[in-house]
Design an enzyme around this catalytic site. Structure first.
Site, short mmCIF file in Angstrom:
data_model
loop_
_atom_site.label_atom_id
_atom_site.label_comp_id
_atom_site.label_asym_id
_atom_site.label_seq_id
_atom_site.Cartn_x
_atom_site.Cartn_y
_atom_site.Cartn_z
N CYS A 1 0.68 -1.04 -0.07
CA CYS A 1 0.24 -0.04 -0.09
C CYS A 1 0.92 1.09 0.01
O CYS A 1 1.86 1.27 0.67
CB CYS A 1 -0.84 0.01 1.26
SG CYS A 1 -1.80 1.50 1.23
N HIS B 1 -9.52 -3.59 -2.20
CA HIS B 1 -8.51 -2.94 -1.63
C HIS B 1 -8.61 -1.38 -1.40
O HIS B 1 -8.54 -0.61 -0.45
CB HIS B 1 -7.06 -3.05 -2.09
CG HIS B 1 -5.69 -2.21 -1.49
ND1 HIS B 1 -4.93 -2.96 -1.02
CD2 HIS B 1 -5.59 -0.96 -1.35
CE1 HIS B 1 -4.09 -2.03 -0.49
NE2 HIS B 1 -4.45 -0.70 -0.80
N GLU B 2 -9.04 -0.79 -2.57
CA GLU B 2 -9.45 0.88 -2.63
C GLU B 2 -10.97 0.92 -1.66
O GLU B 2 -10.75 2.15 -0.86
CB GLU B 2 -9.69 1.11 -3.86
CG GLU B 2 -8.53 0.98 -4.80
CD GLU B 2 -7.04 1.50 -4.15
OE1 GLU B 2 -7.24 2.53 -3.52
OE2 GLU B 2 -6.18 0.61 -4.50
N HIS C 1 -10.19 1.33 1.93
CA HIS C 1 -9.41 2.71 2.26
C HIS C 1 -10.83 3.63 2.56
O HIS C 1 -10.41 4.29 3.56
CB HIS C 1 -8.86 3.23 1.11
CG HIS C 1 -7.28 2.81 1.06
ND1 HIS C 1 -6.26 2.89 2.22
CD2 HIS C 1 -6.71 1.99 0.23
CE1 HIS C 1 -5.38 2.47 2.06
NE2 HIS C 1 -5.26 1.97 0.61
C1 NB4 Z 1 -3.00 -1.03 -4.35
C2 NB4 Z 1 -3.02 -2.49 -4.80
C3 NB4 Z 1 -2.41 -3.45 -3.51
C4 NB4 Z 1 -2.85 -4.92 -3.94
C5 NB4 Z 1 -1.06 -5.64 -7.31
C6 NB4 Z 1 0.08 -4.30 -7.54
C7 NB4 Z 1 1.11 -2.46 -6.88
C8 NB4 Z 1 -0.81 -0.55 -5.27
C9 NB4 Z 1 -1.56 -0.10 -4.20
C10 NB4 Z 1 -4.07 -4.43 -4.57
C11 NB4 Z 1 -4.18 -3.23 -4.93
C12 NB4 Z 1 -1.79 1.21 -3.97
C13 NB4 Z 1 -3.86 2.13 -3.26
C14 NB4 Z 1 1.56 -2.30 -8.19
C15 NB4 Z 1 1.37 -3.22 -9.19
C16 NB4 Z 1 1.43 -4.31 -11.29
C17 NB4 Z 1 1.07 -3.43 -12.69
C18 NB4 Z 1 2.15 -1.89 -14.24
C19 NB4 Z 1 3.06 -0.94 -14.80
C20 NB4 Z 1 3.97 -1.10 -12.55
C21 NB4 Z 1 2.53 -1.64 -11.93
C22 NB4 Z 1 3.10 -2.66 -11.06
F1 NB4 Z 1 2.41 -1.34 -8.48
N1 NB4 Z 1 0.28 -3.22 -6.64
N2 NB4 Z 1 1.28 -1.43 -6.11
N3 NB4 Z 1 0.41 -1.11 -5.00
N4 NB4 Z 1 -2.74 1.61 -3.05
N5 NB4 Z 1 0.40 -4.26 -8.87
N6 NB4 Z 1 1.88 -3.46 -10.42
N7 NB4 Z 1 2.31 -2.59 -12.88
O1 NB4 Z 1 -0.98 -0.31 -6.31
O2 NB4 Z 1 -2.13 1.88 -1.64
O3 NB4 Z 1 -4.76 2.13 -2.10
O4 NB4 Z 1 3.59 -0.25 -13.64
NI NI Z 2 -3.66 1.30 -0.53
#
Ligand code: NB4
Ligand code: NI
Length: 184
Positions: free
Chosen positions: A111, A154-155, A158
């Site tokens: 997160c 997850h969102e 929040h």
């Molecule tokens: C939200 C996610 C955490 C688990 C699974 C994932 C990443 C977040 C948090 C479910 C939701 C943010 C919001 C990533 C990621 C895969 C796709 C595309 C190209 C890089 C990117 C990396 F970054 N979680 N981070 N965490 N949050 N996958 N990816 N890729 O997004 O805290 O509440 O760019």
């Molecule tokens: Ni988060």
């Protein structure tokens, strides 16, 4: 432009508060917030821009994470070969029904508001029916499964003051039901 310094971290009360429902029409400020949150996700997923501005990659960002206690979250879930699995700013989202089938990301979750790594499976619903409003006040009712369903859950957490690690079993973080699906 939203940067890491604008994202509040675990310990700040807003992250544990129940966010307020949004009323329509959105104010100019709320529209700007929605745009800025989606732009953060787009920028964070562009390796060059992310490096330049030190953005941690994200597929979702909820308003409480930028210290705005409103029921609004940007979601941008990329799929294989430049496909977009789900992209929208979801306002006042509600899960109206869900599968009994549970599912968890194989790598666990991270997160943007939690700096420490908390290992473990976060078991969520594998399939959800999501009702939400978009920024223009149009109502949507959609079905999501697997990865996009996990991200939206997850969102939505929040917006109700819940963080991913609340769901992780303290003693057996990698224990799950045999029936639960592991999403790669
Ligand atoms: C939200 C996610 C955490 C688990 C699974 C994932 C990443 C977040 C948090 C479910 C939701 C943010 C919001 C990533 C990621 C895969 C796709 C595309 C190209 C890089 C990117 C990396 F970054 N979680 N981070 N965490 N949050 N996958 N990816 N890729 O997004 O805290 O509440 O760019
Ligand atoms: Ni988060």
């Amino acid at each position: 432009m939203i940067k890491m310094k604008d994202i509040i971290r675990d310990g700040k009360p807003t992250l544990r508060a129940e966010a307020a429902k949004v009323t329509f029409p959105l104010t100019a400020e709320q529209k700007k917030l929605a745009e800025d949150m989606m732009l953060y996700l787009e920028n964070s997923q562009d390796p060059k821009i992310a490096e330049k501005y030190h953005l941690r990659a994200g597929v979702g960002l909820a308003a409480p994470q930028v210290d705005v206690s409103l029921q609004m979250a940007a979601v941008l879930v990329p799929g294989p070969d430049n496909e977009i699995l789900f992209k929208d700013v979801i306002v006042n989202p509600v899960i109206v029904s869900h599968s009994v089938q549970g599912a968890a990301l194989s790598e666990g979750e991270g997160c943007l508001s939690v700096d420490k790594d908390v290992p473990g499976y976060v078991v969520r619903h594998d399939r959800i029916t999501l009702r939400y409003d978009d920024v223009d006040g149009n109502e949507h009712k959609i079905r999501l499964k697997n990865y996009p369903a996990i991200v939206c859950q997850h969102e939505i957490d929040h917006l109700h003051g819940i963080l991913f690690y609340d769901h992780i079993d303290k003693k057996e973080p990698f224990t799950m039901d045999d029936s639960d699906l592991i999403i790669e």
